[in-house]
Design a protein around this motif. Structure first.
Motif, PDB file in Angstrom:
ATOM      1  N   SER A   5       3.886  -4.961   5.612  1.00  0.00           N
ATOM      2  CA  SER A   5       4.003  -3.729   4.843  1.00  0.00           C
ATOM      3  C   SER A   5       2.690  -3.214   4.277  1.00  0.00           C
ATOM      4  N   VAL A   6       1.637  -4.028   4.281  1.00  0.00           N
ATOM      5  CA  VAL A   6       0.383  -3.614   3.659  1.00  0.00           C
ATOM      6  C   VAL A   6      -0.798  -3.977   4.559  1.00  0.00           C
ATOM      7  N   LEU A   7      -1.719  -3.048   4.681  1.00  0.00           N
ATOM      8  CA  LEU A   7      -2.986  -3.326   5.359  1.00  0.00           C
ATOM      9  C   LEU A   7      -3.970  -3.797   4.306  1.00  0.00           C
TER      10      LEU A   7
ATOM     11  N   ILE B 203      -8.796  -1.654  10.461  1.00  0.00           N
ATOM     12  CA  ILE B 203      -7.380  -1.269  10.497  1.00  0.00           C
ATOM     13  C   ILE B 203      -6.834  -1.302  11.917  1.00  0.00           C
TER      14      ILE B 203
ATOM     15  N   ILE C 256      -3.563  -3.433  13.209  1.00  0.00           N
ATOM     16  CA  ILE C 256      -2.410  -2.847  13.897  1.00  0.00           C
ATOM     17  C   ILE C 256      -2.155  -3.588  15.206  1.00  0.00           C
TER      18      ILE C 256
ATOM     19  N   ILE D 272       3.523   4.996  12.885  1.00  0.00           N
ATOM     20  CA  ILE D 272       2.655   3.987  12.268  1.00  0.00           C
ATOM     21  C   ILE D 272       1.654   4.644  11.319  1.00  0.00           C
ATOM     22  N   SER D 273       1.057   5.766  11.740  1.00  0.00           N
ATOM     23  CA  SER D 273       0.056   6.421  10.885  1.00  0.00           C
ATOM     24  C   SER D 273       0.693   6.955   9.596  1.00  0.00           C
TER      25      SER D 273
ATOM     26  N   TYR E 272       1.611   3.781   7.237  1.00  0.00           N
ATOM     27  CA  TYR E 272       0.445   3.168   6.590  1.00  0.00           C
ATOM     28  C   TYR E 272      -0.505   4.199   5.982  1.00  0.00           C
ATOM     29  N   GLN E 273      -0.225   5.476   6.213  1.00  0.00           N
ATOM     30  CA  GLN E 273      -1.065   6.570   5.729  1.00  0.00           C
ATOM     31  C   GLN E 273      -2.515   6.375   6.169  1.00  0.00           C
TER      32      GLN E 273
END
Length: 98
Positions: free
Chosen positions: A3-5, A11, A15, A40-41, A44-45
């Motif tokens: 849930s978090v990068l 990045i 992914i 996905i973008s 994760y913004q």
């Protein structure tokens, strides 16, 4: 996918790793569609180009394939290829003198 990068690595690499982990863990099966670049973008913004780079790495490695106009899918044999690669890396990193 997690849930978090984080800041541990680029990045796009995170992914790639997350999707590869999902394949190994059986969360994404061979022939199953991988979430889209847009999904996905947004989740994760992050920039779509960054996500695309990570997904392209999956295709280049042979773990996924693109179906024009439909999306990206897990390639046949991807789980076994990933497991073999990870075993080799583990053996090399663990047993090889540095």
């Amino acid at each position: 996918m997690k849930s978090v990068l984080d800041e541990s690595k680029p990045i796009f690499q995170q992914i790639f790793d997350m999707i590869a982990d999902d394949i190994v863990d059986g969360e994404l099966l061979e022939g199953e569609q991988i979430p889209s670049t847009t999904e996905i973008s947004k989740f994760y913004q992050v920039n779509r180009a960054t996500v695309q780079k990570g997904l392209s790495m999956l295709v280049e490695a042979g773990y996924a394939y693109k179906q024009r106009g439909v999306g990206m899918f897990v390639a046949e044999g991807a789980k076994n290829q990933l497991l073999t690669k990870r075993k080799e890396e583990f053996i090399f990193n663990t047993l090889s003198p540095h």
